[in-house]
Design an enzyme around this catalytic site. Sequence first.
Site, PDB file in Angstrom:
ATOM      1  N   GLU A 154       0.837  -1.195   0.000  1.00 13.29           N
ATOM      2  CA  GLU A 154       0.000   0.000   0.000  1.00 13.29           C
ATOM      3  C   GLU A 154       0.876   1.252   0.000  1.00 13.29           C
ATOM      4  O   GLU A 154       0.415   2.343   0.276  1.00 13.29           O
ATOM      5  CB  GLU A 154      -0.977   0.004   1.173  1.00 13.29           C
TER       6      GLU A 154
ATOM      7  N   CYS B 256      -3.443  -3.203   4.691  1.00 13.80           N
ATOM      8  CA  CYS B 256      -2.524  -4.207   5.231  1.00 13.80           C
ATOM      9  C   CYS B 256      -2.964  -5.634   4.923  1.00 13.80           C
ATOM     10  O   CYS B 256      -2.249  -6.587   5.225  1.00 13.80           O
ATOM     11  CB  CYS B 256      -2.368  -4.016   6.736  1.00 13.80           C
TER      12      CYS B 256
ATOM     13  N   SER C 137      -9.880   3.047  14.124  1.00 14.54           N
ATOM     14  CA  SER C 137      -9.303   1.914  13.406  1.00 14.54           C
ATOM     15  C   SER C 137      -9.112   0.702  14.328  1.00 14.54           C
ATOM     16  O   SER C 137      -9.242  -0.439  13.878  1.00 14.54           O
ATOM     17  CB  SER C 137      -8.027   2.332  12.681  1.00 14.54           C
TER      18      SER C 137
ATOM     19  N   HIS D  33      -2.539  -9.384  12.666  1.00 19.29           N
ATOM     20  CA  HIS D  33      -1.950  -8.186  12.056  1.00 19.29           C
ATOM     21  C   HIS D  33      -1.565  -7.223  13.189  1.00 19.29           C
ATOM     22  O   HIS D  33      -2.342  -7.011  14.117  1.00 19.29           O
ATOM     23  CB  HIS D  33      -2.955  -7.527  11.115  1.00 19.29           C
TER      24      HIS D  33
ATOM     25  N   LYS E 176      -4.562  -6.972  22.358  1.00 21.82           N
ATOM     26  CA  LYS E 176      -5.950  -6.471  22.390  1.00 21.82           C
ATOM     27  C   LYS E 176      -6.861  -7.391  21.584  1.00 21.82           C
ATOM     28  O   LYS E 176      -7.982  -7.683  21.989  1.00 21.82           O
ATOM     29  CB  LYS E 176      -6.027  -5.079  21.739  1.00 21.82           C
TER      30      LYS E 176
HETATM   31  N1  COA Z   1       2.664   4.352  30.251  1.00 27.67           N
HETATM   32  C1  COA Z   1       2.102   3.190  29.865  1.00 27.67           C
HETATM   33  N2  COA Z   1       1.066   3.139  28.966  1.00 27.67           N
HETATM   34  C2  COA Z   1       0.596   4.307  28.477  1.00 27.67           C
HETATM   35  C3  COA Z   1       1.136   5.545  28.853  1.00 27.67           C
HETATM   36  C4  COA Z   1       2.221   5.553  29.796  1.00 27.67           C
HETATM   37  N3  COA Z   1       2.780   6.673  30.191  1.00 27.67           N
HETATM   38  N4  COA Z   1       0.464   6.513  28.206  1.00 27.67           N
HETATM   39  C5  COA Z   1      -0.465   5.899  27.434  1.00 27.67           C
HETATM   40  N5  COA Z   1      -0.378   4.562  27.600  1.00 27.67           N
HETATM   41  C6  COA Z   1      -1.181   3.536  26.962  1.00 27.67           C
HETATM   42  C7  COA Z   1      -2.654   3.894  26.872  1.00 27.67           C
HETATM   43  O1  COA Z   1      -3.350   3.548  28.057  1.00 27.67           O
HETATM   44  C8  COA Z   1      -3.088   3.070  25.669  1.00 27.67           C
HETATM   45  O2  COA Z   1      -3.243   1.724  26.054  1.00 27.67           O
HETATM   46  P1  COA Z   1      -4.717   1.062  25.990  1.00 27.67           P
HETATM   47  O3  COA Z   1      -5.135   1.143  24.547  1.00 27.67           O
HETATM   48  O4  COA Z   1      -4.484  -0.328  26.438  1.00 27.67           O
HETATM   49  O5  COA Z   1      -5.571   1.871  26.884  1.00 27.67           O
HETATM   50  C9  COA Z   1      -1.842   3.111  24.749  1.00 27.67           C
HETATM   51  O6  COA Z   1      -0.746   3.450  25.606  1.00 27.67           O
HETATM   52  C10 COA Z   1      -1.952   4.159  23.663  1.00 27.67           C
HETATM   53  O7  COA Z   1      -2.293   5.369  24.254  1.00 27.67           O
HETATM   54  P2  COA Z   1      -3.306   6.365  23.532  1.00 27.67           P
HETATM   55  O8  COA Z   1      -3.528   7.516  24.435  1.00 27.67           O
HETATM   56  O9  COA Z   1      -4.487   5.622  23.040  1.00 27.67           O
HETATM   57  O10 COA Z   1      -2.373   6.804  22.316  1.00 27.67           O
HETATM   58  P3  COA Z   1      -2.684   7.617  21.014  1.00 27.67           P
HETATM   59  O11 COA Z   1      -3.876   8.482  21.146  1.00 27.67           O
HETATM   60  O12 COA Z   1      -1.401   8.243  20.670  1.00 27.67           O
HETATM   61  O13 COA Z   1      -3.076   6.513  19.921  1.00 27.67           O
HETATM   62  C11 COA Z   1      -2.773   4.726  18.353  1.00 27.67           C
HETATM   63  C12 COA Z   1      -2.486   5.256  19.779  1.00 27.67           C
HETATM   64  C13 COA Z   1      -2.254   3.305  18.247  1.00 27.67           C
HETATM   65  C14 COA Z   1      -4.262   4.756  18.091  1.00 27.67           C
HETATM   66  C15 COA Z   1      -2.030   5.647  17.365  1.00 27.67           C
HETATM   67  O14 COA Z   1      -0.666   5.416  17.496  1.00 27.67           O
HETATM   68  C16 COA Z   1      -2.416   5.459  15.925  1.00 27.67           C
HETATM   69  O15 COA Z   1      -3.289   6.142  15.405  1.00 27.67           O
HETATM   70  N6  COA Z   1      -1.736   4.521  15.219  1.00 27.67           N
HETATM   71  C17 COA Z   1      -1.905   4.299  13.807  1.00 27.67           C
HETATM   72  C18 COA Z   1      -3.151   3.540  13.430  1.00 27.67           C
HETATM   73  C19 COA Z   1      -3.220   2.199  13.951  1.00 27.67           C
HETATM   74  O16 COA Z   1      -2.235   1.691  14.401  1.00 27.67           O
HETATM   75  N7  COA Z   1      -4.432   1.611  13.846  1.00 27.67           N
HETATM   76  C20 COA Z   1      -4.736   0.326  14.422  1.00 27.67           C
HETATM   77  C21 COA Z   1      -5.629  -0.592  13.608  1.00 27.67           C
HETATM   78  S1  COA Z   1      -5.060  -0.972  11.962  1.00 27.67           S
END
Ligand code: COA
Length: 391
Positions: free
Chosen positions: A83, A115, A205, A237, A246
């Site tokens: 992609e 993906c 997502s 994935h 998760k």
């Molecule tokens: N110590 C430990 N864990 C921590 C933390 C800290 N200081 N701060 C945050 N976390 C944890 C959160 O609790 C969360 O875990 P949980 O989901 O089990 O609750 C995780 O870290 C991510 O934190 P979050 O605040 O949700 O991060 P974010 O808003 O930056 O988003 C993604 C995370 C993955 C959604 C983001 O990186 C993203 O958009 N990624 C690309 C798209 C993607 O990967 N999509 C997935 C499906 S294909």
Amino acid sequence: MAERPAVGIHDLSAATAHHVLTHETLAASNGADVAKYHRGIGLRAMSVPAPDEDIVTMAAAAAAPVVARHGTDRIRTIVFATESSVDQAKAAGIHVHSLLGLPSATRVVELKQACYGGTAGLQFAIGLVHRDPSQQVLVIASDVSKYALGEPGEATQGAAAVAMLVGADPALVRVEDPSGMYTADVMDFWRPNYRTTALVDGHESISAYLQALEGSWKDYTERGGRTLDEFGAFCYHQPFPRMADKAHRHLLNYCGRDVDDALVAGAVGRTTAYNAEIGNSYTASMYLGLAALLDTADDLTGRTVGFLSYGSGSVAEFFAGTVVPGYRAHTRPDQHRAAIDRRQEIDYATYRELHEHAFPVDGGDYPAPAVTTGPYRLAGLSGHKRVYEPR
Ligand code: COA
């Protein structure tokens, strides 16, 4: 009717990019708590391509050991899933075909569905091998994951390629029927043609992924698939490695099972080792998970692995594969460890420069600086054409 031969993954070889940025460096530069990266999303580092690397050079580096081991005589098709394609018309696999010196009597095509594309390639390859079991198909999944600087997705970038030789009587994994399928029209992640970086609604997502897991598992079981207890491991994935955790918790809940940390770790723990150090490699990510599982788990002979392939947009497929006796003689743990360990660490400023790197688009001659230590390189852009060469 004659019994159908077992078909599946006969060889699997992975490659990644030349540079690595650690999440410690990223956190130090953007003020994030590094524990969010290490524990929250499960990432330690991300591969970053050099200016003379792209999906083609990584794909050729991944596929070369497969061709060296098995020759080209039986390969009649190359399916290249990506992609982060480098051209809207020409299949990237043709460059790989040329770099590896494959015979002209080969069919080459590129596939796209976020993906999920690598799994589409694998399943189409299995169909081709059933039609003629003397043929093999080279399935390549290669991607560079790129988000805009400062976006939440930035921490989940990465780059890698996996090349799989698909054939009858496979040496690694027999892929089984049925597959469970699920498609839903959602805009959780996408990249319009005019953008070099993906757009994502990250939390949406994650929900769309879990919904797709439920849907594909439901279809899988309704079609007579195995029960949960028959699986020895699950390969999900991994847009980021914690997603495997998760996803498995979600599947256990959906099936009405108790969710226990040790159970989840036992099911997915061995699949995250390479992704944690490489980052998201989109189409290649689930197969990097399989590489890590085969390379590092205790003997898996005869064990069944559940695969959940998800591509935003979205399409998902759940299927099973059984690990073949003697598989250990055909895995590539040293090669994979070396590809990860040989990467050159970069500082944040260098990462930003590489992130913003782009060739001018006026059709002039633009040689790429010689940086990569991989076996193939992008020599540059000339007359709007990408020029590749062995290093
Ligand atoms: N110590 C430990 N864990 C921590 C933390 C800290 N200081 N701060 C945050 N976390 C944890 C959160 O609790 C969360 O875990 P949980 O989901 O089990 O609750 C995780 O870290 C991510 O934190 P979050 O605040 O949700 O991060 P974010 O808003 O930056 O988003 C993604 C995370 C993955 C959604 C983001 O990186 C993203 O958009 N990624 C690309 C798209 C993607 O990967 N999509 C997935 C499906 S294909």
